[in-house]
Design a protein around this motif. Structure first.
Motif, PDB file in Angstrom:
ATOM      1  N   GLN A  52      17.305   5.660  -1.509  1.00 15.10           N
ATOM      2  CA  GLN A  52      18.735   5.617  -1.158  1.00 15.10           C
ATOM      3  C   GLN A  52      19.192   4.178  -0.929  1.00 15.10           C
ATOM      4  N   LEU A  53      18.284   3.331  -0.461  1.00 18.87           N
ATOM      5  CA  LEU A  53      18.604   1.913  -0.271  1.00 18.87           C
ATOM      6  C   LEU A  53      18.549   1.152  -1.594  1.00 18.87           C
ATOM      7  N   GLY A  54      17.978   1.788  -2.615  1.00 16.66           N
ATOM      8  CA  GLY A  54      17.863   1.148  -3.921  1.00 16.66           C
ATOM      9  C   GLY A  54      16.501   0.557  -4.198  1.00 16.66           C
ATOM     10  N   ALA A  55      15.515   0.861  -3.362  1.00 17.37           N
ATOM     11  CA  ALA A  55      14.173   0.294  -3.499  1.00 17.37           C
ATOM     12  C   ALA A  55      13.178   1.356  -3.935  1.00 17.37           C
ATOM     13  N   GLY A  56      12.160   0.910  -4.633  1.00 13.87           N
ATOM     14  CA  GLY A  56      11.041   1.779  -4.947  1.00 13.87           C
ATOM     15  C   GLY A  56      10.035   1.749  -3.806  1.00 13.87           C
ATOM     16  N   PHE A  57       9.109   2.697  -3.815  1.00 13.34           N
ATOM     17  CA  PHE A  57       8.075   2.735  -2.782  1.00 13.34           C
ATOM     18  C   PHE A  57       6.731   2.996  -3.426  1.00 13.34           C
ATOM     19  N   GLU A  58       5.725   2.275  -2.968  1.00 13.46           N
ATOM     20  CA  GLU A  58       4.340   2.511  -3.367  1.00 13.46           C
ATOM     21  C   GLU A  58       3.467   2.549  -2.124  1.00 13.46           C
ATOM     22  N   PRO A  59       2.693   3.624  -1.948  1.00 13.63           N
ATOM     23  CA  PRO A  59       1.744   3.657  -0.830  1.00 13.63           C
ATOM     24  C   PRO A  59       0.553   2.750  -1.130  1.00 13.63           C
ATOM     25  N   ILE A  60      -0.031   2.228  -0.089  1.00 10.90           N
ATOM     26  CA  ILE A  60      -1.221   1.390  -0.255  1.00 10.90           C
ATOM     27  C   ILE A  60      -2.334   1.902   0.652  1.00 10.90           C
ATOM     28  N   PRO A  61      -3.576   1.697   0.238  1.00 11.78           N
ATOM     29  CA  PRO A  61      -4.686   2.051   1.125  1.00 11.78           C
ATOM     30  C   PRO A  61      -4.869   0.933   2.147  1.00 11.78           C
ATOM     31  N   LEU A  62      -4.594   1.225   3.391  1.00 17.94           N
ATOM     32  CA  LEU A  62      -4.712   0.219   4.440  1.00 17.94           C
ATOM     33  C   LEU A  62      -5.173   0.907   5.714  1.00 17.94           C
ATOM     34  N   ALA A  63      -6.362   0.563   6.163  1.00 10.55           N
ATOM     35  CA  ALA A  63      -6.883   1.082   7.427  1.00 10.55           C
ATOM     36  C   ALA A  63      -6.438   0.109   8.509  1.00 10.55           C
ATOM     37  N   ARG A  64      -5.299   0.411   9.126  1.00 12.54           N
ATOM     38  CA  ARG A  64      -4.630  -0.553  10.006  1.00 12.54           C
ATOM     39  C   ARG A  64      -5.464  -0.986  11.193  1.00 12.54           C
ATOM     40  N   THR A  65      -6.280  -0.113  11.751  1.00 11.82           N
ATOM     41  CA  THR A  65      -7.033  -0.468  12.952  1.00 11.82           C
ATOM     42  C   THR A  65      -8.523  -0.679  12.690  1.00 11.82           C
ATOM     43  N   SER A  66      -8.950  -0.532  11.462  1.00 10.52           N
ATOM     44  CA  SER A  66     -10.362  -0.677  11.125  1.00 10.52           C
ATOM     45  C   SER A  66     -10.768  -2.143  11.109  1.00 10.52           C
ATOM     46  N   THR A  67     -12.003  -2.396  11.501  1.00 10.95           N
ATOM     47  CA  THR A  67     -12.570  -3.742  11.369  1.00 10.95           C
ATOM     48  C   THR A  67     -13.700  -3.737  10.338  1.00 10.95           C
ATOM     49  N   HIS A  68     -13.807  -2.671   9.566  1.00 14.67           N
ATOM     50  CA  HIS A  68     -14.854  -2.571   8.545  1.00 14.67           C
ATOM     51  C   HIS A  68     -14.456  -3.395   7.321  1.00 14.67           C
ATOM     52  N   PRO A  69     -15.290  -4.352   6.917  1.00 17.25           N
ATOM     53  CA  PRO A  69     -14.943  -5.210   5.782  1.00 17.25           C
ATOM     54  C   PRO A  69     -14.684  -4.435   4.487  1.00 17.25           C
ATOM     55  N   GLY A  70     -15.383  -3.334   4.282  1.00 15.81           N
ATOM     56  CA  GLY A  70     -15.178  -2.546   3.072  1.00 15.81           C
ATOM     57  C   GLY A  70     -13.766  -2.007   2.962  1.00 15.81           C
ATOM     58  N   ASP A  71     -13.185  -1.594   4.089  1.00 15.24           N
ATOM     59  CA  ASP A  71     -11.804  -1.111   4.089  1.00 15.24           C
ATOM     60  C   ASP A  71     -10.852  -2.223   3.664  1.00 15.24           C
ATOM     61  N   ASP A  72     -11.067  -3.412   4.197  1.00 16.90           N
ATOM     62  CA  ASP A  72     -10.188  -4.533   3.879  1.00 16.90           C
ATOM     63  C   ASP A  72     -10.358  -5.005   2.435  1.00 16.90           C
ATOM     64  N   LEU A  73     -11.580  -4.996   1.937  1.00 19.49           N
ATOM     65  CA  LEU A  73     -11.803  -5.379   0.542  1.00 19.49           C
ATOM     66  C   LEU A  73     -11.142  -4.378  -0.411  1.00 19.49           C
ATOM     67  N   ARG A  74     -11.149  -3.106  -0.035  1.00 15.61           N
ATOM     68  CA  ARG A  74     -10.475  -2.085  -0.856  1.00 15.61           C
ATOM     69  C   ARG A  74      -8.973  -2.357  -0.890  1.00 15.61           C
ATOM     70  N   THR A  75      -8.400  -2.704   0.257  1.00 16.50           N
ATOM     71  CA  THR A  75      -6.970  -3.045   0.308  1.00 16.50           C
ATOM     72  C   THR A  75      -6.674  -4.256  -0.561  1.00 16.50           C
ATOM     73  N   LEU A  76      -7.473  -5.302  -0.428  1.00 20.08           N
ATOM     74  CA  LEU A  76      -7.285  -6.521  -1.209  1.00 20.08           C
ATOM     75  C   LEU A  76      -7.352  -6.222  -2.709  1.00 20.08           C
ATOM     76  N   ALA A  77      -8.354  -5.460  -3.133  1.00 22.71           N
ATOM     77  CA  ALA A  77      -8.502  -5.146  -4.556  1.00 22.71           C
ATOM     78  C   ALA A  77      -7.321  -4.320  -5.064  1.00 22.71           C
ATOM     79  N   HIS A  78      -6.881  -3.354  -4.275  1.00 24.15           N
ATOM     80  CA  HIS A  78      -5.743  -2.530  -4.675  1.00 24.15           C
ATOM     81  C   HIS A  78      -4.482  -3.386  -4.819  1.00 24.15           C
ATOM     82  N   LEU A  79      -4.208  -4.211  -3.831  1.00 27.41           N
ATOM     83  CA  LEU A  79      -3.008  -5.046  -3.876  1.00 27.41           C
ATOM     84  C   LEU A  79      -3.066  -6.038  -5.038  1.00 27.41           C
ATOM     85  N   ARG A  80      -4.207  -6.620  -5.263  1.00 27.94           N
ATOM     86  CA  ARG A  80      -4.339  -7.568  -6.380  1.00 27.94           C
ATOM     87  C   ARG A  80      -4.016  -6.878  -7.698  1.00 27.94           C
TER      88      ARG A  80
END
Length: 149
Positions: A52-80
């Protein structure tokens, strides 16, 4: 007015796109820019409100409170990969993990101009009482430093 740009607004929590960034998104769209909003924990209702605002939306895999490096590397790879496919002109990230991993991904996956919106210190810097928390603070400060340069 400058030429229309493709702007990615990257947050950590999809409802915050509407609660705190809706005026920014609407303003960018009103100026002729294409906007893709990206965040974790999205749903169809949030995507519809952003549309309605005119923007598209894409969900991302992001474990907001996790400190596990694998979770963050998955986010980085997805975003890249998504940035390489979307080829945005600008990436605007806010909150800790989107700033760190999003700006790194933008540097690696596309030639977008990168901006960070840091609105506070967060728990990592304010709730430091144990050696583990002090080590985490040093790590996060180092990650911020490298993402912002």
């Amino acid at each position: 007015m400058s030429a229309p740009q493709h702007v990615v607004v990257l947050g950590g929590y999809a409802p915050s796109l509407l609660l705190f960034r809706a005026p920014l998104i609407a303003g960018l769209v009103a100026r002729g820019h294409r906007v893709t909003a990206m965040a974790a924990d999205g749903n169809d209702a949030i995507a519809a409100r952003l549309a309605q605002l005119g923007a598209g939306f894409e969900p991302i895999p992001l474990a907001r409170t996790s400190t596990h490096p694998g979770d963050d590397l998955r986010t980085l790879a997805h975003l890249r990969a998504r940035f390489a496919a979307l080829a945005p002109d600008v990436v605007l990230a806010y909150t800790a993990k989107p700033v760190i991993w999003g700006l790194w991904a933008a540097r690696l996956g596309c030639r977008a101009r990168r901006f960070a919106l840091i609105t506070g210190l967060g728990r990592t810097f304010t709730e430091v009482t144990s050696p583990k928390q002090r080590a985490l603070r040093r790590l996060v400060a180092s990650l911020y430093r490298s993402a912002l340069t």
